[in-house]
Design an enzyme around this catalytic site. Structure first.
Site, mmCIF file in Angstrom:
data_model
loop_
_atom_site.group_PDB
_atom_site.id
_atom_site.type_symbol
_atom_site.label_atom_id
_atom_site.label_comp_id
_atom_site.label_asym_id
_atom_site.label_seq_id
_atom_site.Cartn_x
_atom_site.Cartn_y
_atom_site.Cartn_z
ATOM 1 C CG ASN A 197 -0.293 -0.094 2.418
ATOM 2 O OD1 ASN A 197 0.823 0.416 2.908
ATOM 3 N ND2 ASN A 197 -0.846 -0.898 3.473
ATOM 4 C CB CYS A 198 1.744 3.676 -1.656
ATOM 5 S SG CYS A 198 0.648 4.114 -3.231
ATOM 6 N N PRO A 199 0.581 6.088 0.166
ATOM 7 C CG PRO A 199 1.946 7.616 1.206
ATOM 8 C CD PRO A 199 1.917 6.297 0.462
ATOM 9 N N GLY B 167 -2.404 5.310 -2.826
ATOM 10 C CA GLY B 167 -3.076 3.912 -3.278
ATOM 11 C C GLY B 167 -3.072 3.946 -4.583
ATOM 12 C CB THR C 196 -0.562 0.138 -4.167
ATOM 13 O OG1 THR C 196 -0.692 1.341 -3.234
ATOM 14 C CG2 THR C 196 -1.393 -1.040 -3.767
#
Length: 460
Positions: free
Chosen positions: A8-10, A12, A16
């Site tokens: 996941n990443c900030p 998304g 990701t």
């Protein structure tokens, strides 16, 4: 051997899915079975089942935001920054292969983490930034949707008549924007203290936005304070009869009381004054200062392409947008489009400098860059960082500087090139497009030069 993973990443969006693809490719090369759950902007995909976790030897968490770890109490966990996993996926898989899964200890569950191996490899993610990015990731949809709705409402005039459709759109957009700081504050606290941090974060975010005027900076400080204070309270041992209501009563109550009093009587005034000074200073920037700000934002955006530096620059621009200062947001978004667009252009103009896989990635980079997804440049940077990253940084710095010089403004925090289709969203549209085009050309020409120099040195 079987592994499972979560990415996941900030935002998304890009990291990701690129991280998931990198892990799957690395596992295939090492002869390991892996299932990757992606937690992107459209929700959870390829979700790990209890059976998947039970059968796995280890789990890899490639995360840029807070991740629910409650499913992994009996399995070794290897954590890796999502911003690095694309280049270091093989290292992450190898680290996961080295850890051993052990049976739960008597009287409770036991978790083994791949922390020591990670630290030896120098890839352990930082805490406060991760909490900040968690809050930002939940805030972005509100800001993007609200900002675009307000921009569309300008079709009915800057101040739509009461009761008109434009006024309704403006009201809906304003409602979304009004939750920006409370949501960010709440999920910063949630990232630190889990669910007990949400209610205090919401309350203190509202206070910062609407009562003490502490704004974006105040909401960040309040979120961190709520999270760490609630986490401290979670460690206090209560009688068994009271443990069940601790997280829904005592922790929120005491956190709101203590952090609220701290913000209202101690920190609120200085933070509000600082925000007022910063707002006034930015509104009255000289031409030289504004160009310098554009250069700095461009350099930060292109340095790690979706990583911490990029997100800090974006957070700064969004915070100013909430204060009605729209020029830095224009510079940030323009600079964020430049890397991917510039490299896509380079694959067309200078085909011989790129292999077939990179030329294919260039086709995708056109779309990603146009959508303000800076991560579209990552495949190029990962393959050749010392030649690509300086080129993207130069192109983005030029774009950011020109955007500020041209007096471009942007009322929406996302949307990429498509934001110009919304009347009123972009100020000085044609100059804004010119800044993006020039930055992309600079990136393309520079990367051709750096790759030429690199080949000459190799030949020598």
């Amino acid at each position: 051997m079987k592994l499972v993973a979560i990415t996941n990443c900030p935002t998304g969006i890009a990291h990701t899915y690129m991280a998931a693809e990198a892990l799957e490719k690395a596992a295939e090369e090492l002869g390991v079975s892996i299932k990757v759950e992606t937690q992107g902007s459209i929700g959870v995909e390829n979700e790990l089942t209890p059976e998947d976790i039970r059968e796995a030897n280890a789990v890899i968490i490639a995360s840029g935001v807070a991740t629910d770890m409650s499913r992994f109490t009996d399995i070794p966990v290897v954590e890796w920054p999502v911003s690095k996993i694309i280049k270091e996926a093989k290292l992450a898989v190898e680290a996961a292969m080295k850890v051993e899964r052990k049976a739960p200890a008597a009287g409770g569950q036991k978790t083994e983490h791949g922390g020591s191996a990670m630290e030896n490899l120098g890839a352990h993610s930082s805490g406060i930034l991760k909490h900040l990015f968690t809050g930002i990731s939940y805030m972005i949809p509100l800001v993007a949707a609200g900002g675009l709705l307000i921009a569309v409402s300008f079709l009915w005039g800057l101040e739509p008549a009461e009761g008109s459709f434009g006024a309704t759109l403006n009201m809906l957009g304003g409602a979304a924007i009004s939750f920006m700081l409370p949501i960010m504050c709440a999920f910063i606290a949630y990232s630190i203290a889990d669910r007990p941090g949400i209610a205090p974060g919401l309350a203190l975010g509202y206070i910062c936005a609407n009562v003490i005027g502490a704004g974006f900076l105040g909401a960040i400080i309040a979120g961190l304070a709520c999270g760490y204070f609630a986490l401290l309270l979670k460690k206090v041992k209560l009688p068994r009869a009271l443990e069940g209501i601790s997280s829904v009563l005592f922790i929120p109550l005491l956190t709101i009381l203590v952090v609220g009093l701290l913000m209202v009587y101690v920190l609120g005034g200085p933070i509000s004054a600082l925000m007022g000074w910063l707002t006034d200073a930015l509104k009255n920037l000289s031409t030289t200062s504004s160009i310098l700000l554009g250069i700095v934002m461009g350099l930060m955006t292109a340095f790690d392409m979706g990583g911490p530096c990029d997100k800090v620059a974006y957070t700064f621009a969004v915070g100013l947008l909430a204060e009605g200062i729209t020029a830095p947001m224009a510079a940030n978004m323009a600079a964020g489009m430049s890397p991917a667009l510039g490299l896509a252009l380079a694959t067309v103009l200078f085909k011989k400098r790129f292999n077939p896989q990179e030329r294919e990635a260039g086709k995708v980079a056109w779309a990603l860059g146009a959508c303000f997804i800076t991560e579209g440049a990552i495949p190029f940077a990962a393959a050749d960082p010392f030649r690509v990253i300086p080129a993207t940084m130069l192109g983005s710095a030029v774009t950011g500087a020109l955007s500020m010089l041209f007096g471009c403004t942007l009322a929406a925090p996302h949307g990429g090139i498509f934001a110009i289709a919304v009347p009123g969203a972009v100020g000085n549209v044609w100059l804004y497009l010119l800044a993006i085009i020039i930055g992309a050309v600079v990136t393309a020409v520079t990367v051709n030069f750096t790759k030429t120099i690199g080949k000459k040195k190799a030949a020598a």
